[in-house]
Design an enzyme around this catalytic site. Structure first.
Site, mmCIF file in Angstrom:
data_model
loop_
_atom_site.group_PDB
_atom_site.id
_atom_site.type_symbol
_atom_site.label_atom_id
_atom_site.label_comp_id
_atom_site.label_asym_id
_atom_site.label_seq_id
_atom_site.Cartn_x
_atom_site.Cartn_y
_atom_site.Cartn_z
ATOM 1 N N ASN A 12 4.266 1.206 17.504
ATOM 2 C CA ASN A 12 5.632 1.691 17.764
ATOM 3 C C ASN A 12 6.297 1.976 16.421
ATOM 4 O O ASN A 12 6.663 1.053 15.699
ATOM 5 C CB ASN A 12 6.397 0.612 18.552
ATOM 6 C CG ASN A 12 7.839 1.017 18.803
ATOM 7 O OD1 ASN A 12 8.249 2.144 18.515
ATOM 8 N ND2 ASN A 12 8.622 0.088 19.347
ATOM 9 N N TRP A 13 6.416 3.255 16.119
ATOM 10 C CA TRP A 13 6.959 3.638 14.800
ATOM 11 C C TRP A 13 8.481 3.503 14.751
ATOM 12 O O TRP A 13 9.090 3.698 13.705
ATOM 13 C CB TRP A 13 6.533 5.074 14.459
ATOM 14 C CG TRP A 13 5.037 5.234 14.307
ATOM 15 C CD1 TRP A 13 4.093 4.240 14.340
ATOM 16 C CD2 TRP A 13 4.311 6.458 14.096
ATOM 17 N NE1 TRP A 13 2.836 4.761 14.173
ATOM 18 C CE2 TRP A 13 2.937 6.126 14.016
ATOM 19 C CE3 TRP A 13 4.677 7.800 13.965
ATOM 20 C CZ2 TRP A 13 1.940 7.082 13.806
ATOM 21 C CZ3 TRP A 13 3.682 8.760 13.764
ATOM 22 C CH2 TRP A 13 2.330 8.405 13.678
ATOM 23 N N HIS A 102 12.198 -1.404 25.974
ATOM 24 C CA HIS A 102 12.056 -2.152 24.720
ATOM 25 C C HIS A 102 13.345 -2.935 24.473
ATOM 26 O O HIS A 102 14.445 -2.456 24.759
ATOM 27 C CB HIS A 102 11.783 -1.179 23.565
ATOM 28 C CG HIS A 102 11.363 -1.906 22.316
ATOM 29 N ND1 HIS A 102 12.269 -2.537 21.501
ATOM 30 C CD2 HIS A 102 10.146 -2.123 21.771
ATOM 31 C CE1 HIS A 102 11.609 -3.108 20.491
ATOM 32 N NE2 HIS A 102 10.319 -2.867 20.646
ATOM 33 N N GLU A 174 7.254 -9.244 24.321
ATOM 34 C CA GLU A 174 7.777 -9.209 22.955
ATOM 35 C C GLU A 174 8.998 -10.128 22.872
ATOM 36 O O GLU A 174 10.105 -9.719 23.228
ATOM 37 C CB GLU A 174 8.217 -7.792 22.587
ATOM 38 C CG GLU A 174 7.105 -6.778 22.568
ATOM 39 C CD GLU A 174 7.465 -5.591 21.680
ATOM 40 O OE1 GLU A 174 6.706 -5.342 20.741
ATOM 41 O OE2 GLU A 174 8.485 -4.932 21.897
ATOM 42 N N GLY A 180 10.321 -8.006 14.160
ATOM 43 C CA GLY A 180 10.800 -7.600 12.844
ATOM 44 C C GLY A 180 11.305 -8.748 11.986
ATOM 45 O O GLY A 180 11.950 -8.539 10.957
ATOM 46 N N SER A 216 6.014 -9.095 15.116
ATOM 47 C CA SER A 216 5.480 -9.438 13.799
ATOM 48 C C SER A 216 3.950 -9.574 13.794
ATOM 49 O O SER A 216 3.397 -10.424 13.100
ATOM 50 C CB SER A 216 6.141 -10.712 13.262
ATOM 51 O OG SER A 216 7.535 -10.522 13.123
ATOM 52 N N GLY A 237 4.880 -3.091 15.530
ATOM 53 C CA GLY A 237 5.978 -2.358 14.908
ATOM 54 C C GLY A 237 5.679 -2.091 13.436
ATOM 55 O O GLY A 237 4.940 -1.166 13.083
ATOM 56 N N GLY A 238 6.230 -2.912 12.570
ATOM 57 C CA GLY A 238 6.141 -2.696 11.112
ATOM 58 C C GLY A 238 4.736 -2.399 10.614
ATOM 59 O O GLY A 238 4.531 -1.474 9.812
#
Ligand code: 13P
Length: 265
Positions: A12-13, A102, A174, A180, A216, A237-238
């Protein structure tokens, strides 16, 4: 890792990378996968809306073995919804997956349970696959209310869904407090929740759905969450913003699946 499903890793950008950067990342992923293909793991990327066309084009023209996902969609077919995008617009661009509900959309863009349920239905009716995101905030976890909270999210989104759409739904757990933040849920916490989700899903006749973890996730922790957390893959994500770290997560899934397949045979 659960024992039946092939792993799925979705990057997921979020609101990162303009279309030039997105194409670059897509191409890097393509080159790295050509050098070392993923043997068992299904790979999906979710770029921002404005990048989707470019990413879809290179995925097709360079035959990169990944699918494209949208981060959100509006449940209406068309009309006066300024700033929004419909399922048919996404399908036309080759999008196969959509993230639904989300926590960042639930928290900041008025996406309540009713909108999540309507969006999920619009996605599956259009023929795309939905990734239903669920997860509790820190205060819910601190009050030990996470099981009931996630159960309610699942029921409100999935109850009454026509069974013909069941196999188009994947669930992603999540926990909001792990997104994050660098705080990953422990493997015990992940296992407890995925076990709980796998008890709720059969009450909806959806026992076969894949259950992912997100929050994370990194190249460092993916293998242990997979082997001990009873997950079918990850929503990243990151770590999905760099080809190396994203594909390291994919590799961890591939290795884990191969190990389990060996043990089964
Ligand atoms: P991070 O991996 O950056 O914590 O993000 C998780 C997430 O929200 C993926 O959808």
């Amino acid at each position: 890792m659960s024992t039946v499903n092939k792993p799925l890793v979705i990057g997921n950008w979020k609101m990162n990378l303009d279309f030039v950067e997105a194409v670059h990342l897509g191409q890097q992923i393509g080159v790295m996968l050509r050098n070392k293909p993923a043997e068992h793991t299904e790979i999906v990327v979710a770029p921002p809306f404005v990048d989707i066309r470019s990413v879809s084009s290179i995925v097709t023209s360079e035959r990169i073995p990944i699918a494209v996902c949208a981060q959100h969609v509006n449940p209406h077919d068309n009309g006066a919804h300024t700033g929004e995008v419909s399922t048919s617009m996404l399908k036309r661009l080759g999008v196969e997956w959509v993230l639904v509900g989300h926590s960042e959309r639930r928290a900041s863009y008025a996406m309540d349970d009713a909108v999540v349920a309507a969006t999920l239905r619009a996605v599956v009716r259009s023929g795309m696959k939905a990734v239903l995101c669920v997860g509790e905030a820190l205060e819910v976890r601190e009050a030990d209310g996470q099981d009931e909270f996630v159960r309610e999210q699942l029921l409100s989104a999935l109850n009454g869904l026509d069974p013909k759409f069941h196999d188009q739904v994947t669930v992603a757990y999540e926990p909001v407090w792990a997104i994050g933040t660098g705080l990953t849920a422990s493997t015990e916490q992940v296992r407890a929740m995925t076990t709980h989700i796998r008890l709720v899903l059969p009450t909806l006749s959806m026992g076969a759905s894949r259950v992912l973890y997100g929050g994370s996730v990194s190249a460092q922790n993916a293998a242990s969450i997979l082997s001990e957390g009873r997950v079918d893959g990850f929503l990243v994500g990151g770590a999905s913003l760099k080809a190396e770290s994203f594909l390291a997560v994919v590799q961890a899934c591939d290795d884990c699946y191969a190990l389990m397949a060996n043990r089964r045979s």
